[in-house]
Design an enzyme around this catalytic site. Structure first.
Site, PDB file in Angstrom:
ATOM      1  N   PRO A 242     -24.219  28.391 -31.038  1.00 31.06           N
ATOM      2  CA  PRO A 242     -22.923  28.920 -30.602  1.00 31.06           C
ATOM      3  C   PRO A 242     -21.871  28.984 -31.699  1.00 31.06           C
ATOM      4  O   PRO A 242     -21.763  28.079 -32.516  1.00 31.06           O
ATOM      5  CB  PRO A 242     -22.489  27.948 -29.499  1.00 31.06           C
ATOM      6  CG  PRO A 242     -23.318  26.736 -29.682  1.00 31.06           C
ATOM      7  CD  PRO A 242     -24.609  27.194 -30.286  1.00 31.06           C
ATOM      8  N   ASN A 243     -21.142  30.078 -31.686  1.00 30.37           N
ATOM      9  CA  ASN A 243     -20.000  30.347 -32.567  1.00 30.37           C
ATOM     10  C   ASN A 243     -20.398  30.672 -34.006  1.00 30.37           C
ATOM     11  O   ASN A 243     -19.547  31.008 -34.826  1.00 30.37           O
ATOM     12  CB  ASN A 243     -18.986  29.179 -32.543  1.00 30.37           C
ATOM     13  CG  ASN A 243     -18.479  28.925 -31.140  1.00 30.37           C
ATOM     14  OD1 ASN A 243     -17.999  29.853 -30.490  1.00 30.37           O
ATOM     15  ND2 ASN A 243     -18.629  27.720 -30.637  1.00 30.37           N
TER      16      ASN A 243
ATOM     17  N   ARG B 224     -14.451  32.566 -38.624  1.00 28.97           N
ATOM     18  CA  ARG B 224     -14.124  31.307 -37.965  1.00 28.97           C
ATOM     19  C   ARG B 224     -13.781  30.204 -38.987  1.00 28.97           C
ATOM     20  O   ARG B 224     -14.542  30.008 -39.945  1.00 28.97           O
ATOM     21  CB  ARG B 224     -15.396  30.930 -37.200  1.00 28.97           C
ATOM     22  CG  ARG B 224     -15.543  29.532 -36.818  1.00 28.97           C
ATOM     23  CD  ARG B 224     -16.945  29.194 -36.346  1.00 28.97           C
ATOM     24  NE  ARG B 224     -16.874  27.933 -35.650  1.00 28.97           N
ATOM     25  CZ  ARG B 224     -17.890  27.121 -35.448  1.00 28.97           C
ATOM     26  NH1 ARG B 224     -19.087  27.458 -35.862  1.00 28.97           N
ATOM     27  NH2 ARG B 224     -17.720  25.996 -34.821  1.00 28.97           N
TER      28      ARG B 224
ATOM     29  N   TYR C  41     -16.057  26.522 -42.918  1.00 24.78           N
ATOM     30  CA  TYR C  41     -17.362  27.205 -42.929  1.00 24.78           C
ATOM     31  C   TYR C  41     -17.490  28.299 -44.002  1.00 24.78           C
ATOM     32  O   TYR C  41     -18.550  28.902 -44.133  1.00 24.78           O
ATOM     33  CB  TYR C  41     -17.651  27.802 -41.542  1.00 24.78           C
ATOM     34  CG  TYR C  41     -17.717  26.737 -40.454  1.00 24.78           C
ATOM     35  CD1 TYR C  41     -18.747  25.791 -40.449  1.00 24.78           C
ATOM     36  CD2 TYR C  41     -16.751  26.657 -39.461  1.00 24.78           C
ATOM     37  CE1 TYR C  41     -18.802  24.802 -39.475  1.00 24.78           C
ATOM     38  CE2 TYR C  41     -16.799  25.676 -38.471  1.00 24.78           C
ATOM     39  CZ  TYR C  41     -17.824  24.755 -38.497  1.00 24.78           C
ATOM     40  OH  TYR C  41     -17.881  23.779 -37.530  1.00 24.78           O
TER      41      TYR C  41
ATOM     42  N   ASN D  22     -29.591  25.573 -36.795  1.00 23.21           N
ATOM     43  CA  ASN D  22     -28.212  25.095 -36.730  1.00 23.21           C
ATOM     44  C   ASN D  22     -27.769  25.322 -35.293  1.00 23.21           C
ATOM     45  O   ASN D  22     -27.414  26.436 -34.905  1.00 23.21           O
ATOM     46  CB  ASN D  22     -27.315  25.853 -37.710  1.00 23.21           C
ATOM     47  CG  ASN D  22     -25.895  25.269 -37.729  1.00 23.21           C
ATOM     48  OD1 ASN D  22     -25.534  24.476 -36.865  1.00 23.21           O
ATOM     49  ND2 ASN D  22     -25.110  25.677 -38.707  1.00 23.21           N
TER      50      ASN D  22
ATOM     51  N   ALA E 218     -22.460  23.180 -31.913  1.00 23.02           N
ATOM     52  CA  ALA E 218     -21.988  22.058 -31.099  1.00 23.02           C
ATOM     53  C   ALA E 218     -23.061  21.519 -30.153  1.00 23.02           C
ATOM     54  O   ALA E 218     -22.988  20.355 -29.728  1.00 23.02           O
ATOM     55  CB  ALA E 218     -20.755  22.480 -30.317  1.00 23.02           C
TER      56      ALA E 218
ATOM     57  N   HIS F 157     -24.714  18.095 -30.705  1.00 23.16           N
ATOM     58  CA  HIS F 157     -24.133  16.818 -30.296  1.00 23.16           C
ATOM     59  C   HIS F 157     -24.264  16.568 -28.798  1.00 23.16           C
ATOM     60  O   HIS F 157     -23.865  15.514 -28.314  1.00 23.16           O
ATOM     61  CB  HIS F 157     -22.646  16.786 -30.707  1.00 23.16           C
ATOM     62  CG  HIS F 157     -22.409  17.314 -32.088  1.00 23.16           C
ATOM     63  ND1 HIS F 157     -22.945  16.710 -33.208  1.00 23.16           N
ATOM     64  CD2 HIS F 157     -21.740  18.419 -32.546  1.00 23.16           C
ATOM     65  CE1 HIS F 157     -22.592  17.404 -34.287  1.00 23.16           C
ATOM     66  NE2 HIS F 157     -21.866  18.452 -33.915  1.00 23.16           N
TER      67      HIS F 157
ATOM     68  N   ASP G 203     -35.503  18.264 -26.268  1.00 26.38           N
ATOM     69  CA  ASP G 203     -36.817  18.278 -25.597  1.00 26.38           C
ATOM     70  C   ASP G 203     -37.647  19.480 -26.049  1.00 26.38           C
ATOM     71  O   ASP G 203     -38.866  19.365 -26.211  1.00 26.38           O
ATOM     72  CB  ASP G 203     -36.646  18.312 -24.077  1.00 26.38           C
ATOM     73  CG  ASP G 203     -36.246  16.961 -23.494  1.00 26.38           C
ATOM     74  OD1 ASP G 203     -36.264  15.958 -24.235  1.00 26.38           O
ATOM     75  OD2 ASP G 203     -35.914  16.915 -22.292  1.00 26.38           O
TER      76      ASP G 203
ATOM     77  N   GLU H 285     -33.041  20.397 -38.887  1.00 25.74           N
ATOM     78  CA  GLU H 285     -31.663  20.533 -38.390  1.00 25.74           C
ATOM     79  C   GLU H 285     -30.735  20.784 -39.579  1.00 25.74           C
ATOM     80  O   GLU H 285     -30.821  20.075 -40.586  1.00 25.74           O
ATOM     81  CB  GLU H 285     -31.251  19.239 -37.677  1.00 25.74           C
ATOM     82  CG  GLU H 285     -29.799  19.252 -37.216  1.00 25.74           C
ATOM     83  CD  GLU H 285     -29.379  17.945 -36.546  1.00 25.74           C
ATOM     84  OE1 GLU H 285     -30.170  17.345 -35.791  1.00 25.74           O
ATOM     85  OE2 GLU H 285     -28.228  17.532 -36.782  1.00 25.74           O
TER      86      GLU H 285
ATOM     87  N   HIS I  69     -26.658  21.810 -40.964  1.00 22.97           N
ATOM     88  CA  HIS I  69     -25.224  22.024 -40.746  1.00 22.97           C
ATOM     89  C   HIS I  69     -24.583  22.516 -42.030  1.00 22.97           C
ATOM     90  O   HIS I  69     -24.898  22.011 -43.117  1.00 22.97           O
ATOM     91  CB  HIS I  69     -24.531  20.738 -40.288  1.00 22.97           C
ATOM     92  CG  HIS I  69     -25.117  20.228 -39.022  1.00 22.97           C
ATOM     93  ND1 HIS I  69     -24.880  20.843 -37.813  1.00 22.97           N
ATOM     94  CD2 HIS I  69     -25.991  19.231 -38.792  1.00 22.97           C
ATOM     95  CE1 HIS I  69     -25.574  20.221 -36.891  1.00 22.97           C
ATOM     96  NE2 HIS I  69     -26.265  19.241 -37.447  1.00 22.97           N
TER      97      HIS I  69
ATOM     98  N   SER J 115     -21.244  22.337 -42.605  1.00 29.21           N
ATOM     99  CA  SER J 115     -20.246  21.324 -42.973  1.00 29.21           C
ATOM    100  C   SER J 115     -20.897  19.944 -43.018  1.00 29.21           C
ATOM    101  O   SER J 115     -21.970  19.733 -42.444  1.00 29.21           O
ATOM    102  CB  SER J 115     -19.102  21.324 -41.952  1.00 29.21           C
ATOM    103  OG  SER J 115     -19.583  20.938 -40.676  1.00 29.21           O
TER     104      SER J 115
ATOM    105  N   ARG K 151     -16.251  14.556 -40.561  1.00 26.75           N
ATOM    106  CA  ARG K 151     -15.413  15.203 -39.544  1.00 26.75           C
ATOM    107  C   ARG K 151     -15.238  14.291 -38.326  1.00 26.75           C
ATOM    108  O   ARG K 151     -15.452  13.092 -38.423  1.00 26.75           O
ATOM    109  CB  ARG K 151     -16.043  16.565 -39.185  1.00 26.75           C
ATOM    110  CG  ARG K 151     -16.152  17.478 -40.417  1.00 26.75           C
ATOM    111  CD  ARG K 151     -16.753  18.816 -40.074  1.00 26.75           C
ATOM    112  NE  ARG K 151     -15.934  19.542 -39.124  1.00 26.75           N
ATOM    113  CZ  ARG K 151     -16.346  20.615 -38.456  1.00 26.75           C
ATOM    114  NH1 ARG K 151     -17.576  21.088 -38.646  1.00 26.75           N
ATOM    115  NH2 ARG K 151     -15.540  21.226 -37.617  1.00 26.75           N
TER     116      ARG K 151
ATOM    117  N   ARG L 227     -18.940  14.429 -33.902  1.00 27.04           N
ATOM    118  CA  ARG L 227     -19.931  15.208 -34.665  1.00 27.04           C
ATOM    119  C   ARG L 227     -20.895  14.309 -35.436  1.00 27.04           C
ATOM    120  O   ARG L 227     -21.801  14.787 -36.106  1.00 27.04           O
ATOM    121  CB  ARG L 227     -19.234  16.152 -35.653  1.00 27.04           C
ATOM    122  CG  ARG L 227     -18.401  17.205 -34.980  1.00 27.04           C
ATOM    123  CD  ARG L 227     -17.839  18.193 -35.984  1.00 27.04           C
ATOM    124  NE  ARG L 227     -16.643  18.821 -35.470  1.00 27.04           N
ATOM    125  CZ  ARG L 227     -16.622  19.895 -34.671  1.00 27.04           C
ATOM    126  NH1 ARG L 227     -17.731  20.489 -34.328  1.00 27.04           N
ATOM    127  NH2 ARG L 227     -15.476  20.379 -34.227  1.00 27.04           N
TER     128      ARG L 227
HETATM  129  C1  DQA Z   1     -21.943  22.919 -37.439  1.00 28.33           C
HETATM  130  C2  DQA Z   1     -21.264  21.585 -37.151  1.00 28.33           C
HETATM  131  C3  DQA Z   1     -21.043  21.408 -35.656  1.00 28.33           C
HETATM  132  O1  DQA Z   1     -20.412  20.159 -35.407  1.00 28.33           O
HETATM  133  C4  DQA Z   1     -20.160  22.514 -35.126  1.00 28.33           C
HETATM  134  O2  DQA Z   1     -20.002  22.393 -33.734  1.00 28.33           O
HETATM  135  C5  DQA Z   1     -20.652  23.863 -35.488  1.00 28.33           C
HETATM  136  C6  DQA Z   1     -21.181  24.088 -36.836  1.00 28.33           C
HETATM  137  C7  DQA Z   1     -22.074  23.179 -38.958  1.00 28.33           C
HETATM  138  O3  DQA Z   1     -22.863  24.047 -39.321  1.00 28.33           O
HETATM  139  O4  DQA Z   1     -21.382  22.558 -39.763  1.00 28.33           O
HETATM  140  O5  DQA Z   1     -20.547  24.813 -34.727  1.00 28.33           O
HETATM  141  O6  DQA Z   1     -23.261  22.881 -36.895  1.00 28.33           O
END
Ligand code: DQA
Length: 140
Positions: A9-10, A17, A22, A71, A74, A77, A84, A95, A97, A99, A104, A108
């Site tokens: 998401p996002n 954003r 980012y 990635n 959110a 978390h 699963d 996994e 990220h 950032s 942070r 997170r």
């Molecule tokens: C993220 C870190 C997450 O905490 C956040 O919700 C994101 C981006 C990152 O790539 O740093 O959407 O996964």
């Protein structure tokens, strides 16, 4: 070798954003660079803002491709269901990220997914994706 990148998401809003966190590059431009860098690897890309769609994608590719770079944004978390799904599939998942989540907010700092993943890479900006692919190329 076939690698699937999945962004949650996002992350469709990368480049727009919260640029101070980012960066200002959109993912499609970065993907083109990644594809040039890893000439012998097929890199497929999928993004969804919907938890169930991310799970469906993990099921779809998780028995055939060689590595997954995830990635989950959110959902990292919060999502027992994505954890699963990662545990249920055969393909190793990294996994990722952009950032450094440990610098942070405290919420997170915990990942629901990390224990089901082969490893975690965080904090290197977009390079986190390249490092994740490099890690999938390491011999065990
Ligand atoms: C993220 C870190 C997450 O905490 C956040 O919700 C994101 C981006 C990152 O790539 O740093 O959407 O996964």
């Amino acid at each position: 070798m076939n690698i699937q990148i999945i962004n949650g998401p996002n992350l469709n809003l990368l480049g727009v954003r919260e640029k101070s966190i980012y960066g200002s590059a959109d993912f499609e431009s970065y993907l083109a660079q990644l594809q040039k860098h890893f000439t012998n690897i097929t890199i497929n890309y999928y993004q969804s803002n919907v938890e169930g769609e991310i799970i469906n994608k993990l099921h779809e590719v998780g028995f055939t491709c060689d590595g997954i770079v995830l990635n989950a944004g959110a959902y990292t978390h919060t999502s027992v269901a994505i954890a699963d799904a990662i545990a249920a599939i055969k393909t190793p998942t990294i996994e990722v990220h952009i950032s450094n989540v440990y610098k942070r907010e405290e919420f997170r700092h915990h990942s629901m997914l990390a224990a089901s993943c082969k490893g975690v890479i965080a904090g290197f900006g977009m390079h986190s994706y390249r490092l994740a692919i490099e890690s999938l190329l390491l011999k065990d």
